[in-house]
Structure formats: C-alpha cells, structure tokens
Design a protein around this motif. Structure first.
Motif, PDB file in Angstrom:
ATOM      1  N   LEU A  85     -38.876  19.926 -43.591  1.00 44.77           N
ATOM      2  CA  LEU A  85     -38.873  18.850 -44.581  1.00 44.77           C
ATOM      3  C   LEU A  85     -38.820  17.460 -43.948  1.00 44.77           C
ATOM      4  N   SER A  86     -38.706  17.393 -42.632  1.00 42.93           N
ATOM      5  CA  SER A  86     -38.639  16.099 -41.951  1.00 42.93           C
ATOM      6  C   SER A  86     -39.915  15.298 -42.186  1.00 42.93           C
ATOM      7  N   GLY A  87     -39.752  14.024 -42.478  1.00 36.23           N
ATOM      8  CA  GLY A  87     -40.889  13.136 -42.692  1.00 36.23           C
ATOM      9  C   GLY A  87     -41.429  13.139 -44.104  1.00 36.23           C
ATOM     10  N   LEU A  88     -40.887  13.983 -44.992  1.00 35.11           N
ATOM     11  CA  LEU A  88     -41.366  14.013 -46.371  1.00 35.11           C
ATOM     12  C   LEU A  88     -40.543  13.065 -47.231  1.00 35.11           C
ATOM     13  N   LYS A  89     -41.190  12.482 -48.249  1.00 31.34           N
ATOM     14  CA  LYS A  89     -40.549  11.547 -49.170  1.00 31.34           C
ATOM     15  C   LYS A  89     -40.195  12.306 -50.446  1.00 31.34           C
ATOM     16  N   PHE A  90     -38.931  12.211 -50.868  1.00 29.84           N
ATOM     17  CA  PHE A  90     -38.464  12.918 -52.060  1.00 29.84           C
ATOM     18  C   PHE A  90     -38.246  11.937 -53.203  1.00 29.84           C
ATOM     19  N   MET A  91     -38.733  12.295 -54.389  1.00 35.17           N
ATOM     20  CA  MET A  91     -38.607  11.439 -55.561  1.00 35.17           C
ATOM     21  C   MET A  91     -37.946  12.226 -56.699  1.00 35.17           C
TER      22      MET A  91
ATOM     23  N   VAL B  65     -48.599  11.347 -52.592  1.00 42.94           N
ATOM     24  CA  VAL B  65     -49.598  10.316 -52.896  1.00 42.94           C
ATOM     25  C   VAL B  65     -49.067   8.887 -52.858  1.00 42.94           C
ATOM     26  N   GLY B  66     -47.841   8.669 -52.475  1.00 44.78           N
ATOM     27  CA  GLY B  66     -47.304   7.320 -52.407  1.00 44.78           C
ATOM     28  C   GLY B  66     -46.895   6.745 -53.741  1.00 44.78           C
ATOM     29  N   ALA B  67     -46.357   7.579 -54.620  1.00 41.53           N
ATOM     30  CA  ALA B  67     -45.912   7.114 -55.934  1.00 41.53           C
ATOM     31  C   ALA B  67     -44.665   6.254 -55.809  1.00 41.53           C
ATOM     32  N   GLY B  68     -44.477   5.397 -56.792  1.00 39.54           N
ATOM     33  CA  GLY B  68     -43.309   4.532 -56.809  1.00 39.54           C
ATOM     34  C   GLY B  68     -42.515   4.686 -58.092  1.00 39.54           C
ATOM     35  N   THR B  69     -41.312   4.157 -58.083  1.00 41.54           N
ATOM     36  CA  THR B  69     -40.447   4.220 -59.257  1.00 41.54           C
ATOM     37  C   THR B  69     -41.136   3.578 -60.455  1.00 41.54           C
TER      38      THR B  69
ATOM     39  N   ARG C 232     -46.471  24.012 -52.359  1.00 37.53           N
ATOM     40  CA  ARG C 232     -46.484  24.281 -50.919  1.00 37.53           C
ATOM     41  C   ARG C 232     -47.872  24.037 -50.334  1.00 37.53           C
ATOM     42  N   MET C 233     -48.918  24.356 -51.085  1.00 37.57           N
ATOM     43  CA  MET C 233     -50.280  24.081 -50.620  1.00 37.57           C
ATOM     44  C   MET C 233     -50.528  22.575 -50.514  1.00 37.57           C
ATOM     45  N   ALA C 234     -49.961  21.804 -51.439  1.00 38.15           N
ATOM     46  CA  ALA C 234     -50.196  20.357 -51.469  1.00 38.15           C
ATOM     47  C   ALA C 234     -49.635  19.663 -50.236  1.00 38.15           C
ATOM     48  N   ILE C 235     -48.483  20.110 -49.731  1.00 38.02           N
ATOM     49  CA  ILE C 235     -47.907  19.438 -48.564  1.00 38.02           C
ATOM     50  C   ILE C 235     -48.444  19.985 -47.256  1.00 38.02           C
ATOM     51  N   GLN C 236     -49.140  21.097 -47.304  1.00 42.31           N
ATOM     52  CA  GLN C 236     -49.809  21.699 -46.139  1.00 42.31           C
ATOM     53  C   GLN C 236     -48.859  21.957 -44.965  1.00 42.31           C
ATOM     54  N   ILE C 237     -47.652  22.425 -45.286  1.00 41.70           N
ATOM     55  CA  ILE C 237     -46.705  22.824 -44.255  1.00 41.70           C
ATOM     56  C   ILE C 237     -46.305  24.267 -44.542  1.00 41.70           C
ATOM     57  N   GLU C 238     -46.789  25.167 -43.726  1.00 40.70           N
ATOM     58  CA  GLU C 238     -46.526  26.592 -43.894  1.00 40.70           C
ATOM     59  C   GLU C 238     -45.031  26.875 -43.904  1.00 40.70           C
TER      60      GLU C 238
ATOM     61  N   ALA D 140     -44.330  19.177 -56.111  1.00 42.74           N
ATOM     62  CA  ALA D 140     -44.986  18.127 -55.331  1.00 42.74           C
ATOM     63  C   ALA D 140     -45.765  17.200 -56.258  1.00 42.74           C
ATOM     64  N   ILE D 141     -45.629  15.899 -56.014  1.00 43.08           N
ATOM     65  CA  ILE D 141     -46.404  14.894 -56.751  1.00 43.08           C
ATOM     66  C   ILE D 141     -47.790  14.844 -56.118  1.00 43.08           C
ATOM     67  N   VAL D 142     -48.823  15.113 -56.927  1.00 43.60           N
ATOM     68  CA  VAL D 142     -50.187  15.176 -56.392  1.00 43.60           C
ATOM     69  C   VAL D 142     -51.124  14.153 -57.018  1.00 43.60           C
ATOM     70  N   GLY D 143     -50.629  13.338 -57.954  1.00 40.11           N
ATOM     71  CA  GLY D 143     -51.487  12.326 -58.561  1.00 40.11           C
ATOM     72  C   GLY D 143     -50.672  11.280 -59.291  1.00 40.11           C
ATOM     73  N   ILE D 144     -51.239  10.078 -59.399  1.00 37.73           N
ATOM     74  CA  ILE D 144     -50.645   9.000 -60.181  1.00 37.73           C
ATOM     75  C   ILE D 144     -51.503   8.834 -61.426  1.00 37.73           C
TER      76      ILE D 144
END
Length: 90
Positions: free
Chosen positions: A19-25, A47-51, A64-70, A77-81
């Motif tokens: 989970l290192s380097g991932l942004k949690f919202m 995708v760089g979403a904001g509050t 899990r597929m969206a973050i591409q880390i096995e 996972a947030i995949v769209g704004i």
C-alpha cells in the motif's frame, strides 16, 4: 460502480508494504434516488480526485485491477471523476 463524493483523506504512516505510495480518500455514497444515504468508506485514489468531487468507485477484484498491484489488500478504488449525473424519473 458506485457514485460517491470525496469527503476527506486518510493518512497512514504504518501500513502493509503493497500500500506504500497510494493515496487514500474517504468517500461518501451518493445515491441520486435516495440522497439521505450517508454511509462512507475508504478508497484508493487512482485519478487524482480531491475533496468535494463526485467520483466513480469500483470494488472487489475490479479495485485490485485498477491499482495494478498484485496481491494488494484493496477493496475500493476511485477510477473516475464525475462531471454530471442525470437521472430521469418517471
């Protein structure tokens, strides 16, 4: 997919190594038919979403597929704004 609104961030200095380097919202469910729904959950931001932004969220194996880390322990996972939601009522 789930439509939600980003209502905050989560910081975790100690976490599982994948989970290192991932942004949690923190995301609140947005139900255009029943707007009183106020449940919330944590999702990894892809995708760089904001509050305050409306977002599309996937869960389960799609997350899990969206973050591409096995093998990462991620279930949302947030995949769209979202630009706009239009609901046509009868």
């Amino acid at each position: 997919m789930i439509v939600g609104e980003v209502i905050g961030n989560v910081w975790a200095t100690r976490k599982e190594s994948t989970l290192s380097g991932l942004k949690f919202m923190v995301v609140r469910y947005k139900d255009p038919v029943a707007p009183e729904n106020i449940k919330s959950f944590v999702a990894v931001d892809c995708v760089g979403a904001g509050t305050g932004e409306q977002v599309l969220v996937v869960t389960g194996s799609s997350a899990r597929m969206a973050i591409q880390i096995e093998g990462a322990p991620v279930d949302a996972a947030i995949v769209g704004i979202v630009d706009e939601v239009q609901v046509i009522s009868e």
